[in-house]
Design a protein around this motif. Structure first.
Motif, short mmCIF file in Angstrom:
data_model
loop_
_atom_site.label_atom_id
_atom_site.label_comp_id
_atom_site.label_asym_id
_atom_site.label_seq_id
_atom_site.Cartn_x
_atom_site.Cartn_y
_atom_site.Cartn_z
N PHE A 283 0.85 -1.39 0.10
CA PHE A 283 0.21 0.16 0.15
C PHE A 283 0.56 1.25 -0.08
O PHE A 283 1.74 1.28 0.70
CB PHE A 283 -0.80 0.28 1.31
CG PHE A 283 -1.73 -0.97 1.27
CD1 PHE A 283 -2.79 -1.24 0.32
CD2 PHE A 283 -1.10 -2.29 1.99
CE1 PHE A 283 -3.24 -2.74 0.99
CE2 PHE A 283 -2.04 -3.46 1.95
CZ PHE A 283 -3.64 -2.89 1.23
N HIS B 188 0.19 4.78 -0.56
CA HIS B 188 -0.83 6.03 -0.10
C HIS B 188 -0.26 6.93 0.69
O HIS B 188 0.54 6.40 1.34
CB HIS B 188 -2.31 6.59 -0.32
CG HIS B 188 -3.17 5.92 -1.30
ND1 HIS B 188 -4.03 5.76 -1.75
CD2 HIS B 188 -2.26 5.41 -2.98
CE1 HIS B 188 -4.62 5.90 -2.80
NE2 HIS B 188 -3.60 5.62 -3.43
N SER C 10 -6.30 7.50 2.33
CA SER C 10 -7.28 6.58 1.21
C SER C 10 -7.14 7.38 0.13
O SER C 10 -6.84 6.53 -0.99
CB SER C 10 -8.26 6.30 1.44
OG SER C 10 -9.96 7.83 2.38
N PRO D 93 -4.54 8.69 -2.50
CA PRO D 93 -3.19 9.21 -3.23
C PRO D 93 -1.86 9.95 -2.51
O PRO D 93 -0.70 9.57 -2.19
CB PRO D 93 -2.64 8.47 -4.53
CG PRO D 93 -4.16 8.53 -4.69
CD PRO D 93 -5.44 9.52 -3.92
N GLU E 251 -12.09 3.61 -6.47
CA GLU E 251 -11.27 2.97 -5.88
C GLU E 251 -10.31 3.10 -4.80
O GLU E 251 -10.11 2.68 -3.81
CB GLU E 251 -10.34 3.07 -6.81
CG GLU E 251 -11.03 2.74 -8.67
CD GLU E 251 -9.44 2.72 -9.74
OE1 GLU E 251 -9.00 3.39 -9.33
OE2 GLU E 251 -10.01 2.29 -10.86
N ASN E 252 -10.27 4.45 -4.62
CA ASN E 252 -9.80 5.14 -3.22
C ASN E 252 -10.13 4.39 -1.82
O ASN E 252 -10.05 3.85 -0.96
CB ASN E 252 -9.68 6.84 -2.99
CG ASN E 252 -8.64 6.79 -4.05
OD1 ASN E 252 -8.09 6.49 -4.60
ND2 ASN E 252 -8.78 8.44 -4.92
N TYR F 6 -9.03 0.97 -1.86
CA TYR F 6 -8.19 0.83 -1.06
C TYR F 6 -7.85 0.77 0.35
O TYR F 6 -7.52 0.05 1.08
CB TYR F 6 -7.22 1.80 -1.64
CG TYR F 6 -6.34 2.41 -1.28
CD1 TYR F 6 -4.43 2.07 -1.68
CD2 TYR F 6 -5.98 2.55 0.00
CE1 TYR F 6 -3.54 1.55 -1.59
CE2 TYR F 6 -4.49 3.30 0.68
CZ TYR F 6 -3.13 2.45 -0.21
OH TYR F 6 -2.56 2.79 0.14
N LYS G 180 -8.69 -2.39 1.84
CA LYS G 180 -8.04 -3.43 1.88
C LYS G 180 -6.91 -3.09 2.33
O LYS G 180 -6.86 -3.80 3.30
CB LYS G 180 -7.69 -3.90 0.55
CG LYS G 180 -8.80 -4.22 -0.96
CD LYS G 180 -7.78 -4.36 -2.23
CE LYS G 180 -8.67 -5.12 -3.04
NZ LYS G 180 -8.11 -5.17 -4.71
#
Length: 345
Positions: A243, A245, A268, A270, A281-282, A285, A288
């Motif tokens: 990960f 970000h 969360s 980038p 998508e964020n 992210y 996950k």
């Protein structure tokens, strides 16, 4: 005639710059990388203090439970060895007792008296003493093995009592965290955990399985530029294998985990913390990343994880978490809809 004074031209760029600054502030979200203000009220501050204390004690109790189980396993092996030695010694002693019964004490004396010469008598006497010493050694071994068995069993009983004590303590601490959360509407909820979340390398433990005490002793490699604990650094480095970000750990100014180097905030988005709730998508992210920490909680020493209006606590699972009340995301920083908060022991 009233004279009018023309504005000096050198003021124009300053006015224009001020207008531009106002436009930038009002037209765009809060600047990236601004530290999130997670504590929005006295009630939430008290909650976080309770959670930190209870979750930390829970992991310590869990560590002591692991220690007791490890010691019990070692004692069980020692008990098996002691029982085997006892059986061997008992067999030898029983064999000696049977032979002594058949020969009788007078039989042994007769052998000594039937010596044909002084040298023969001394030789037989030495042999008899040697046999007696050997047999006494077997009896001593039998007694020692029996004593070791009794001592080991008592120690095992002590470890079992310690396990029951720690299990009761963990149950009490779990109830304390749930009461604290329920006071602010933290009811049980389901939290998604990615079944394909990667597995982290375990953090360093003591040889008996307990967690070593650690202070804020290593440099924080994030832009926060403070200090963190070695265990926090390990969790950070493990997460950053997958990960990538923006993340910030150390933060001064409160009594909670950040100033102690035991917490990190993982954006969360980038490129830094934004004053809005992540979507698409964020959001995935963050899902996950939170799953990663939950899956590897026992490996990394995770006390709790907060993400998107939910908190996962060691021993309690997922609960709802609201900083300001109302709808989830009304306060992106406090509700943790723009970053994942990690606290480790």
């Amino acid at each position: 005639m009233t004279l009018t004074v023309r504005p000096r031209r050198r003021f124009v760029p300053a006015i224009a710059a001020a207008i531009a600054a106002v436009f930038l502030v009002t037209s765009f979200p809060a600047a990236a990388n601004a530290e999130p203000n997670e504590i929005s009220s006295t009630k939430v501050a008290q909650l976080r203090q309770t959670l930190e204390s209870a979750a930390g004690q829970y992991l310590e109790a869990e560590g002591l439970l692991t220690k007791a189980k490890t010691e019990q396993a070692a004692l069980n092996k020692s008990l098996v060895l002691a029982e085997n030695r006892y059986l061997r010694a008992k067999t030898e002693v029983q064999k000696y007792a049977a032979e002594a019964y058949k020969a009788g004490r007078l039989g042994v004396i007769g052998v000594m008296l039937n010596a044909n010469s002084p040298d023969d008598f001394l030789a037989r006497s030495a042999a008899f003493e040697k046999m007696t010493a050997r047999d006494e050694s077997r009896i001593s071994e039998l007694v020692a093995a029996r004593k070791e068995i009794d001592t080991t069993k008592a120690e095992i009983d002590g470890r079992v009592r310690e396990q029951n004590k720690q299990l009761a303590e963990m149950k009490k601490l779990r109830a304390a965290t749930e009461r604290a959360l329920s006071a602010v509407g933290g009811y049980a909820t389901n939290g998604w955990v990615d079944p394909y979340a990667p597995t982290a390398a375990p953090a360093k433990r003591n040889s008996d399985g307990s967690w070593p005490s650690q202070g804020c002793t290593v440099n924080d490699p994030t832009p926060a530029n403070g200090c963190i604990t070695p265990r926090t650094l390990h969790a950070l480095q493990q997460a950053q294998r997958w990960f990538h970000h923006y993340v910030s750990c150390y933060r001064s100014g409160d009594m909670y985990e950040h100033p102690k180097g035991r917490a990190c905030d993982f954006s969360s988005e980038p490129d830094g913390f934004k004053n809005f709730s992540s979507k698409g998508e964020n959001k995935l992210y963050g899902d996950k990343l939170a799953s990663f920490f939950v899956k590897n909680a026992s490996r990394l020493g995770v006390m709790y994880v907060i993400w998107y209006c939910k908190i996962w606590l060691a021993g309690s699972g997922w609960k709802t978490y609201r900083s300001a009340g109302g709808n989830c995301g009304d306060d992106p920083a406090g509700d943790h809809t723009n970053h994942v908060h990690l606290s480790v022991l």
